[in-house]
Design an enzyme around this catalytic site. Structure first.
Site, PDB file in Angstrom:
ATOM      1  N   ARG A 227       0.848  -1.187   0.000  1.00 36.43           N
ATOM      2  CA  ARG A 227       0.000   0.000   0.000  1.00 36.43           C
ATOM      3  C   ARG A 227       0.885   1.238   0.000  1.00 36.43           C
ATOM      4  NH1 ARG A 227      -3.455  -2.369  -1.830  1.00 36.43           N
ATOM      5  NH2 ARG A 227      -5.610  -2.663  -1.176  1.00 36.43           N
ATOM      6  N   HIS A 275      -0.678   0.442 -10.041  1.00 37.93           N
ATOM      7  CA  HIS A 275      -1.365  -0.539  -9.175  1.00 37.93           C
ATOM      8  C   HIS A 275      -1.829  -1.760  -9.985  1.00 37.93           C
ATOM      9  CE1 HIS A 275      -3.663  -0.842  -5.129  1.00 37.93           C
ATOM     10  NE2 HIS A 275      -3.471  -2.056  -5.633  1.00 37.93           N
TER      11      HIS A 275
END
Ligand code: NDP
Length: 311
Positions: A227, A275
């Protein structure tokens, strides 16, 4: 009882596609996309990739939020998810291997001097460079859970020296496992590549701050596929300018999509991917339907998350 699907962002499955796919796994199940939700009082389970607005608060009989992936940080503490609502995640094999492959790809880019050879070719220059030796290269894997465990084993099987780090003690054959906050700085200091696959929790947010970045080995590469909020990004830019670490590969950033004016885009020692390190859910979609059935039957759920702990 009904299952509502709300993907919550663009660029992946649509709610309709996913509802169709889940219905094909479980014909006859009441599965509704957010575009056609019917009576909201029927909804007992909500499946999301990203939880939007106060959707959960609009579902008076909601019992379960199922994340269509692994990272639940945006759900566990979401103000619209009442404390009694349970949260489950998926533990798909395919993206775990995809993320491990992603880390390996960027390790090999460094080991085999791929960027340098591409630059030489652009100058028509024949410039031999010795590749790095895996046995002389140390890879640190932060997070030894479902995905980090696969990553550590893959690196080990590729003949690298592998150190792993987690919250609680772990044993992985051929991996030097360490745990706890006090073990991190020393470990960072000996790794040539640090691959983070940590969840976002109060304990991990901002963990890679100026102090931890300075604890890394000069010239080392930080690869973050967990993250984005793990990394203090202004501190990272300053640290890269000083050469410690030497490069950052970021599949995740604190604000996604990364704003066009972010200095991360153009820093010569930063590699950005949007991502994408883990993508396909594969067979794990069946677990969404399985959790719906288990909820209906009052049975234990698959991959329930500890909302207090945050993962
Ligand atoms: P798991 O819950 O299986 O594993 C998490 C690991 O992190 C565990 O080993 C845990 O330690 C460790 N950990 C958690 N907190 C700390 C801490 N404070 N200090 C040290 N170690 C800690 O999660 P997954 O492996 O399935 O996924 C990890 C994360 O990867 C997800 O939460 C998500 O954010 C991210 N992700 C990113 C994707 C992408 O496309 N880039 C796709 C999928 C996931 P312990 O074992 O001791 O509990």
């Amino acid at each position: 009882m009904a299952l509502l699907i709300s993907i919550g962002h663009d660029g992946w499955y649509t709610g309709e596609q996913l509802a169709d796919e889940l219905r094909s796994v479980a014909p006859g199940t009441d599965i509704r996309p957010i575009s056609d939700p019917g009576n909201l009082e029927d909804i007992t389970m909500l499946a999301v990739s990203a939880l939007k607005g106060d959707l959960a608060a609009q579902l008076p009989n909601l019992q379960l939020v199922q994340k269509l992936g692994a990272g639940v940080d945006s759900i566990v503490a979401h103000p619209s998810v009442a404390p009694h609502v349970r949260v489950t995640r998926l533990k798909p094999q395919e993206p775990a291997y995809e993320i491990a492959d992603y880390c390996l790809a960027y390790v090999l880019r460094g080991q085999r001097n791929l960027s340098a050879h591409a630059a030489s070719q652009s100058r028509s220059a024949w410039e031999p460079r010795a590749p790095g030796r895996p046995a002389e290269t140390t890879i640190g894997v932060l997070g030894l859970g479902h995905i980090g465990g696969v990553t550590a084993r893959l690196m080990r099987d590729m003949r690298f020296r592998v150190l792993g780090w987690s919250r609680s003690p772990k044993e992985i054959d051929g991996v030097d496992c360490r745990h706890g906050a006090e073990a991190l700085p020393q470990m960072l200091g000996i790794c040539d590549y640090v691959c983070s696959i940590l969840p976002s929790t109060p304990a991990t947010r901002g963990l890679m701050d100026a102090e931890m970045l300075a604890a890394m080995k000069p010239g080392a590469t930080l690869i973050n596929a967990g993250r984005g909020d793990l990394v203090d990004e202004p501190a990272l830019l300053t640290a890269l300018d000083k050469g410690t670490p030497g490069h950052a590969v970021l599949d995740v950033v604190s604000k996604e999509p990364l704003p066009a004016d972010s200095p991360l885009w153009t820093h010569p020692q930063v590699t950005i991917t949007p991502h994408v390190s883990g993508w396909h859910l594969g067979d794990a979609l069946r677990d969404v339907v399985e959790n719906y059935r288990r909820l209906e039957a009052g049975k234990d759920l698959l991959h329930e998350v500890d909302r207090q702990r945050g993962y």
